[in-house]
Scaffold this motif. Structure first.
Motif, PDB file in Angstrom:
ATOM      1  N   ALA A 171       0.836  -1.190   0.116  1.00  0.00           N
ATOM      2  CA  ALA A 171       0.054  -0.037   0.119  1.00  0.00           C
ATOM      3  C   ALA A 171       0.866   1.111  -0.237  1.00  0.00           C
ATOM      4  N   LEU A 172       0.451   2.227  -0.625  1.00  0.00           N
ATOM      5  CA  LEU A 172       1.051   3.576  -0.570  1.00  0.00           C
ATOM      6  C   LEU A 172       0.700   4.516   0.365  1.00  0.00           C
ATOM      7  N   LYS A 173       1.696   5.251   1.113  1.00  0.00           N
ATOM      8  CA  LYS A 173       1.252   6.192   2.109  1.00  0.00           C
ATOM      9  C   LYS A 173       1.929   7.561   1.899  1.00  0.00           C
ATOM     10  N   THR A 174       1.626   8.423   2.524  1.00  0.00           N
ATOM     11  CA  THR A 174       2.432   9.906   2.153  1.00  0.00           C
ATOM     12  C   THR A 174       2.395  10.461   3.637  1.00  0.00           C
ATOM     13  N   GLU A 178       6.637   1.559  -4.988  1.00  0.00           N
ATOM     14  CA  GLU A 178       5.887   0.570  -5.009  1.00  0.00           C
ATOM     15  C   GLU A 178       6.608  -0.869  -6.094  1.00  0.00           C
ATOM     16  N   SER A 208      -2.695  13.673   0.012  1.00  0.00           N
ATOM     17  CA  SER A 208      -2.137  12.481  -0.539  1.00  0.00           C
ATOM     18  C   SER A 208      -3.439  11.335  -0.110  1.00  0.00           C
ATOM     19  N   THR A 253      -3.172   8.847   1.209  1.00  0.00           N
ATOM     20  CA  THR A 253      -3.251   8.492   2.813  1.00  0.00           C
ATOM     21  C   THR A 253      -4.024   9.488   3.411  1.00  0.00           C
ATOM     22  N   ARG A 289      -5.150   2.355   1.894  1.00  0.00           N
ATOM     23  CA  ARG A 289      -4.322   2.907   1.020  1.00  0.00           C
ATOM     24  C   ARG A 289      -3.157   3.487   1.719  1.00  0.00           C
TER      25      ARG A 289
END
Lengths: 260, 155
Positions: A220-223, A250, B84, B86, B155
């Protein structure tokens, strides 16, 4: 618990308490046994642990919400009517006003009252790692604690510290050279960090810590602010690739996950 | 202040109300400071005081947010900083937390996020430990159901 229908209301309360670490050893062992015997219970625990991460991320975001300037001003002019002969009042008033002066009452609350571990657990480990990355990614001359040449030692040392057996993934074919490792503490837990650089000197970190839920999770992508991450979980470890562009992370996560 | 504001939001689920609550609570903390025992947990004392202030306020106003009147999922007041994926998901989670029955979101914050024990939480909220446990479990099930319904892949 055997008296209850699977995932009945009372069982769910027990599982919720398990996730909160509120059960005693005997009760915890009973839940572990039930989870081993019933995949539905194991899946429920996984979902509850994952939800905890989500709730922490959601509430962590509120800590960054800017306060209206009027809030601090009004508190400064708040009337003070108290028994000034009592010592606690003086101490408290000083602490409250100091908090307003400094713009962060959190500082006095956490530093004066809560034990260090509790402070650490107020944030998710990923948020902590993101902050670390902004600092160490600039320290290119002091990036690591143990050199890449001591790969075996890194495996033994960090594996023991974080309680997760792992290997150092070779990402050279993807253009990332392993430089070495360091040990961090994030959300009160030890985190192993493997650092890689590319030909341009960019830094990414592969972070690992023990997976509390025992459930695997896909990439999963997070920021967090300017810091991107790709995260995933195995049965024993929670992992995050930190730094770089989301699509690069990723892709690297897919390469690293089966190797680690 | 960020933690106090966050706690206030968990009670009010509305930023203007939360800031008003923080301000009133500071004032009351100073006027009742002689009730605070030096050496006891100041954050728990402030939380309990803030919760009492909020109860007084809501009794006076007899209007409360979070019982379905406000579409929390679309409320600007809930948006956290950042843009984002997230953050978008965190906002989605937060919106659902805001829609929980009154008192549930604060219990979630105290236990699942800030790591307070059940007994500390029961004391702050002035409810039995059994109610803390049932609120937590119920909150989790409601959140899971709502997030799953929204296609809530993490996500």
């Amino acid at each position: 618990m055997n008296d209850h229908a699977p995932l009945g209301e009372e069982l769910l309360v027990w599982l919720s308490a398990y996730v909160d670490g509120a059960l005693n050893d005997e009760e915890r062992a009973e839940v572990d046994k039930a989870a081993a015997q019933d995949p539905a219970i194991a899946a429920e625990l996984d979902a509850l642990f994952a939800l905890n991460d989500d709730m922490r991320d959601a509430f962590d975001g509120l800590l960054d919400m800017p306060a209206p300037p009027a809030l601090g001003d009004n508190m400064m002019s708040a009337p003070v009517v108290a028994n000034t002969n009592r010592t606690p009042w003086k101490a408290l008033a000083a602490m409250l006003l100091l908090g307003v002066f400094l713009g962060s009452a959190t500082t006095w609350i956490t530093q004066s009252v809560a034990p260090p571990l509790q402070i650490a657990t107020n944030r998710s480990w990923l948020a902590d790692v993101a902050e670390y990355h902004q600092v160490y990614a600039r320290q290119t001359r002091h990036l690591i604690e143990v050199q890449a040449s001591e790969k075996d030692h890194i495996k033994t040392w960090l594996g023991k510290e974080i309680g997760v057996a792992f290997t150092v993934p070779d990402l050279a074919n993807a253009g990332w050279t392993f430089q070495g490792a360091r040990l961090l503490v994030a959300a009160g837990k030890p985190v192993a960090q493997l650092l890689y650089t590319d030909a341009n000197g960019a830094v990414i970190a592969l972070c690992a810590l023990q997976n509390g839920s025992g459930g695997a999770a896909d990439t999963a992508l997070k920021t967090f602010g300017a810091i991107h991450m790709a995260t995933w979980k195995s049965a024993t470890g929670s992992f995050a690739l930190v730094g770089g562009a989301p699509d690069v992370l990723e892709n690297l996560a897919r390469i690293a996950a089966p190797l680690i | 202040m960020p933690r106090l504001r966050r706690f206030a939001w968990s009670l009010t689920r509305d930023w203007p109300d939360a800031d008003d609550l923080v301000q009133t609570s500071y004032t009351r903390a100073l006027t009742r400071a002689d009730q605070w025992q030096s050496g006891t947990k100041l954050d728990a004392w402030m939380y309990r005081l803030m919760r009492n202030v909020w109860i007084d306020k809501t009794r006076k106003r007899k209007t409360r947010v979070g019982q379905g009147q406000e579409d929390a999922a679309t409320s600007d007041a809930l948006q956290t900083s950042g843009d984002s994926q997230t953050t978008a998901y965190a906002n989605q989670v937060l919106a659902q937390i805001a829609l929980l029955p009154e008192g549930f979101s604060t219990v979630v914050l105290l236990v699942a996020v800030e790591g307070h024990s059940y007994s500390e939480t029961a004391e702050i909220m002035d409810i039995p430990i059994g109610t803390v446990m049932s609120r937590l479990s119920s909150a989790r099930q409601k959140l899971r159901a709502a997030l799953t319904q929204q296609g809530g892949a993490r996500r």
